[in-house]
Scaffold this motif. Structure first.
Motif, mmCIF file in Angstrom:
data_model
loop_
_atom_site.group_PDB
_atom_site.id
_atom_site.type_symbol
_atom_site.label_atom_id
_atom_site.label_comp_id
_atom_site.label_asym_id
_atom_site.label_seq_id
_atom_site.Cartn_x
_atom_site.Cartn_y
_atom_site.Cartn_z
ATOM 1 N N ILE A 13 44.326 32.930 61.538
ATOM 2 C CA ILE A 13 45.309 33.953 60.920
ATOM 3 C C ILE A 13 46.221 33.925 59.728
ATOM 4 O O ILE A 13 46.400 34.538 58.769
ATOM 5 N N GLN A 14 46.709 32.507 59.682
ATOM 6 C CA GLN A 14 47.261 32.109 58.575
ATOM 7 C C GLN A 14 46.446 31.906 57.213
ATOM 8 O O GLN A 14 46.840 32.319 56.242
ATOM 9 N N LYS A 15 45.113 31.592 57.422
ATOM 10 C CA LYS A 15 44.378 31.436 56.612
ATOM 11 C C LYS A 15 43.876 32.864 55.822
ATOM 12 O O LYS A 15 43.817 33.235 54.709
ATOM 13 N N THR A 16 43.906 33.812 56.634
ATOM 14 C CA THR A 16 43.577 35.173 56.417
ATOM 15 C C THR A 16 44.836 35.726 55.721
ATOM 16 O O THR A 16 44.937 36.434 54.751
ATOM 17 N N PHE A 17 46.065 35.589 56.197
ATOM 18 C CA PHE A 17 47.245 36.029 55.644
ATOM 19 C C PHE A 17 47.479 35.216 54.234
ATOM 20 O O PHE A 17 47.716 36.043 53.329
ATOM 21 N N ASP A 18 47.144 34.287 54.143
ATOM 22 C CA ASP A 18 47.332 33.582 52.774
ATOM 23 C C ASP A 18 46.545 33.986 51.935
ATOM 24 O O ASP A 18 46.713 34.134 50.645
ATOM 25 N N SER A 19 45.344 34.321 52.313
ATOM 26 C CA SER A 19 44.174 34.814 51.430
ATOM 27 C C SER A 19 44.677 36.147 50.906
ATOM 28 O O SER A 19 44.532 36.638 49.834
ATOM 29 N N GLN A 20 45.011 37.038 52.026
ATOM 30 C CA GLN A 20 45.537 38.348 51.391
ATOM 31 C C GLN A 20 46.611 38.556 50.465
ATOM 32 O O GLN A 20 46.605 39.108 49.450
ATOM 33 N N LEU A 21 47.704 37.429 50.761
ATOM 34 C CA LEU A 21 48.747 37.407 49.936
ATOM 35 C C LEU A 21 48.117 36.906 48.316
ATOM 36 O O LEU A 21 48.710 37.591 47.420
ATOM 37 N N GLN A 22 47.318 35.941 48.359
ATOM 38 C CA GLN A 22 46.653 35.431 47.259
ATOM 39 C C GLN A 22 46.063 36.753 46.460
ATOM 40 O O GLN A 22 46.019 36.908 45.321
ATOM 41 N N LEU A 23 45.257 37.525 47.284
ATOM 42 C CA LEU A 23 44.321 38.589 46.855
ATOM 43 C C LEU A 23 45.526 39.604 46.124
ATOM 44 O O LEU A 23 45.063 40.190 45.042
ATOM 45 N N LEU A 24 46.272 39.726 46.762
ATOM 46 C CA LEU A 24 47.238 40.828 46.285
ATOM 47 C C LEU A 24 48.026 40.466 45.169
ATOM 48 O O LEU A 24 48.221 41.099 44.206
ATOM 49 N N ASP A 25 48.448 39.133 44.936
ATOM 50 C CA ASP A 25 48.903 38.630 43.991
ATOM 51 C C ASP A 25 47.881 38.399 42.734
ATOM 52 O O ASP A 25 48.272 39.000 41.643
ATOM 53 N N ASP A 26 46.658 38.036 42.931
ATOM 54 C CA ASP A 26 45.954 37.956 41.915
ATOM 55 C C ASP A 26 45.452 39.626 41.402
ATOM 56 O O ASP A 26 45.145 39.672 40.383
ATOM 57 N N ALA A 27 45.268 40.341 42.403
ATOM 58 C CA ALA A 27 44.814 41.819 42.211
ATOM 59 C C ALA A 27 46.044 42.411 41.228
ATOM 60 O O ALA A 27 45.741 43.059 40.505
ATOM 61 N N GLY A 28 47.207 42.193 41.796
ATOM 62 C CA GLY A 28 48.058 42.671 40.917
ATOM 63 C C GLY A 28 48.340 42.257 39.606
ATOM 64 O O GLY A 28 48.557 43.233 38.527
ATOM 65 N N HIS A 29 47.938 41.009 39.287
ATOM 66 C CA HIS A 29 48.161 40.469 38.055
ATOM 67 C C HIS A 29 46.997 41.077 37.284
ATOM 68 O O HIS A 29 47.090 41.682 36.196
ATOM 69 N N GLU A 30 45.664 41.230 37.714
ATOM 70 C CA GLU A 30 44.766 41.473 36.950
ATOM 71 C C GLU A 30 44.811 43.324 36.917
ATOM 72 O O GLU A 30 44.335 43.730 35.580
ATOM 73 N N ILE A 31 45.284 44.120 37.578
ATOM 74 C CA ILE A 31 45.485 45.280 37.556
ATOM 75 C C ILE A 31 46.618 45.673 36.620
ATOM 76 O O ILE A 31 46.465 46.569 35.563
ATOM 77 N N ARG A 32 47.482 44.806 36.433
ATOM 78 C CA ARG A 32 48.655 45.004 35.469
ATOM 79 C C ARG A 32 48.210 45.077 34.028
ATOM 80 O O ARG A 32 48.876 45.526 33.347
ATOM 81 N N THR A 33 47.328 43.867 33.868
ATOM 82 C CA THR A 33 46.933 43.992 32.524
ATOM 83 C C THR A 33 46.412 44.802 31.839
ATOM 84 O O THR A 33 46.680 45.399 30.978
ATOM 85 N N PRO A 34 45.271 45.543 32.257
ATOM 86 C CA PRO A 34 44.723 46.902 31.674
ATOM 87 C C PRO A 34 45.871 48.003 31.703
ATOM 88 O O PRO A 34 45.924 48.738 30.918
ATOM 89 N N ILE A 35 46.825 47.985 32.707
ATOM 90 C CA ILE A 35 47.789 49.170 32.806
ATOM 91 C C ILE A 35 48.727 48.734 31.616
ATOM 92 O O ILE A 35 49.231 49.692 30.892
ATOM 93 N N THR A 36 49.058 47.519 31.340
ATOM 94 C CA THR A 36 50.122 46.960 30.043
ATOM 95 C C THR A 36 49.319 47.354 28.958
ATOM 96 O O THR A 36 49.883 48.012 27.966
ATOM 97 N N ILE A 37 48.069 46.947 28.870
ATOM 98 C CA ILE A 37 47.377 47.424 27.723
ATOM 99 C C ILE A 37 47.213 48.993 27.266
ATOM 100 O O ILE A 37 47.689 49.421 26.052
ATOM 101 N N VAL A 38 47.149 50.018 28.312
ATOM 102 C CA VAL A 38 46.976 51.139 28.069
ATOM 103 C C VAL A 38 48.394 51.662 27.483
ATOM 104 O O VAL A 38 48.692 52.622 26.892
ATOM 105 N N ARG A 39 49.301 51.407 28.312
ATOM 106 C CA ARG A 39 50.641 51.613 27.993
ATOM 107 C C ARG A 39 51.170 51.329 26.805
ATOM 108 O O ARG A 39 51.753 52.135 26.198
#
Length: 464
Positions: free
Chosen positions: A244-270
């Motif tokens: 559970i902890q591994k999955t939880f940490d993986s999800q947190l990392q995924l959210l963090d990484d996904a948020g970073h990757e998604i913010r990049t095109p949003i910043t560029i477009v904005r």
């Protein structure tokens, strides 16, 4: 209904079973002993009657006495009653002689009245009787025998046992048994309460550990200090928390990484929208083109993230028999469409039946080929191949920039990239690794920086 703990229920069950066993044993013991005493009294009464009859007859035939009273006195003087036994000799209907022993029958007026009535009732009969009677004093078991000795006259002989006195020792023994049983139950209760608490300690610790876990802290673990079923349960629980902890940490990392990757095109477009000159058609068109490109990139990123999320499910791949030769031929046809600026080669082909998810494995091979084309100079050769022995091996080999040893593990992590100057979200190789793992295999990498890389999907060959 009250809510009892497992510990209470276990102790209660043990106590109820023990009490039921002790009661059953006690009742059985008491019944057997009481029947034994009853049988012994009846046997002794019968022996007493037979001995008296034999001795009285012998004495009469010897002609020693000329009256029944003297004969009765002589015979009774030879009798030695037991502790709870008494004897009475009757001349006519009158008690003439007594041998009290441990039981003074004459002292119980009610008993003597009953015997007197029975002597009169049996007058003139040859058979005696054995009965049990109760008085206000005690309970008695007696045998009464009529006596007729020729010219000496008629009388009777009575022998009685005090049943309550006979049972007194059994009652005392049973009372000791009850006291000992109560002491044993008390000791058993204390011992079982302590032992049950110790045995159930892992469950109690499990509950306490579970209560400490929340959405931000999954670090609590059970201490395993036994090698029994409860110890196995604690190990299983800890393993579950690890997953559970591994999955939880993986999800947190995924959210963090996904948020970073998604913010990049949003910043560029904005940023381009803020600087766009709405009165300049060329600028508007350029910004629109850029925005569409970035939105497409976000769409691909979302698709890849959904695919990686599905990789955790057991139905991510559905394997079925596939002919390896036509499969690699089809892959070769597809990869040639990826880049016309590279040379493509089918390095190895084999005829065999392999168990794979054809669509997922095609996706993995196309991804490896696309990566090879992306990181290889134009005009270089890219080879693909497939071999089968104890393992199935599929590979893509390029003559590209290669991967340094320190970055080989990183490129298989989400959003990990060997070259950050090349466009991409860094999800391609993690998807390939997930597909390989779903087939029970792995992705091997053989790479020399500046000379190229070989990515090889390896998984067990299942006989079909």
């Amino acid at each position: 209904m009250p809510r009892w703990s497992v510990r209470t229920r276990i102790v209660t069950a043990v106590l109820l079973l023990t009490v039921a066993t002790l009661v059953a044993v006690g009742i059985t013991f008491y019944t057997v002993q009481r029947n034994h005493i009853d049988d012994r009294i009846n046997q002794q009464l019968q022996i007493a009657m037979e001995e008296f009859s034999a001795e009285a007859t012998e004495t009469y035939e010897a002609g020693t006495f000329d009256n029944l009273s003297d004969l009765m006195q002589d015979v009774l003087s030879h009798r030695v009653p037991e502790d709870s036994e008494g004897m009475v000799g009757y001349v006519g209907a009158r008690p003439e002689w007594t041998q009290p022993g441990g039981l003074d029958m004459v002292a119980d007026k009610e008993l003597m009245q009953i015997l007197a009535e029975r002597v009169q009732a049996l007058h003139g009969q040859e058979q005696g009787e054995t009965r049990t009677v109760e008085t206000s004093t005690s309970t008695y078991r007696y045998s009464l025998m009529p006596i007729t000795l020729g010219d000496l006259g008629e009388g009777a002989y009575a022998v009685a046992y005090d049943v309550d006195a006979e049972m007194a020792q059994l009652t005392d023994t049973f009372r000791i048994y009850v006291i000992a049983a109560l002491i044993c139950i008390a000791v058993l209760f204390a011992a079982s309460w302590v032992i049950a608490g110790e045995l159930l300690r892992p469950i109690r610790e499990l509950r306490e550990t579970a209560s400490q876990i929340n959405e931000t802290d999954l670090n609590a673990r059970l201490e395993v200090d036994t090698k029994d079923d409860l110890g196995d349960m604690a190990i299983t629980f800890n393993s579950m928390l690890d997953r559970i902890q591994k999955t939880f940490d993986s999800q947190l990392q995924l959210l963090d990484d996904a948020g970073h990757e998604i913010r990049t095109p949003i910043t560029i477009v904005r940023g381009h929208l803020e600087l766009m000159d709405i009165d300049d058609p060329d600028d508007v068109s350029a910004v629109r083109t850029l925005a569409m490109h970035e939105l497409d990139r976000m769409h691909r990123l979302a698709d890849d993230l959904v695919l990686l999320a599905k990789a955790e499910r057991p139905d991510f791949v559905t394997k079925h028999p596939v002919d390896a030769g036509p499969f690699i031929d089809h892959i070769y046809e597809l990869v040639q469409q990826i880049s016309a600026n590279h040379s493509w080669q089918l390095q190895s082909r084999i005829e065999a039946i392999i168990a794979i998810d054809e669509q997922r494995m095609t996706q993995a091979m196309i991804q490896l080929a696309a990566n090879a084309a992306k990181f290889s100079p134009e005009g270089t050769l890219i080879s693909i191949g497939l071999s089968v022995d104890r393992e199935v091996k599929m590979w893509v080999k390029d003559r590209g920039i290669g991967v340094s040893s320190e970055r080989r593990a990183e490129i298989f992590e989400r959003f990990g990239r060997a070259n950050t100057t090349v466009e991409g979200a860094g999800l391609g190789l993690p998807i390939v690794a997930a597909i390989a793992a779903a087939h029970g295999g792995r992705v091997d990498l053989d790479s020399t920086p500046g000379h190229g890389s070989t990515f090889k999907i390896v998984f067990p060959h299942e006989e079909i």
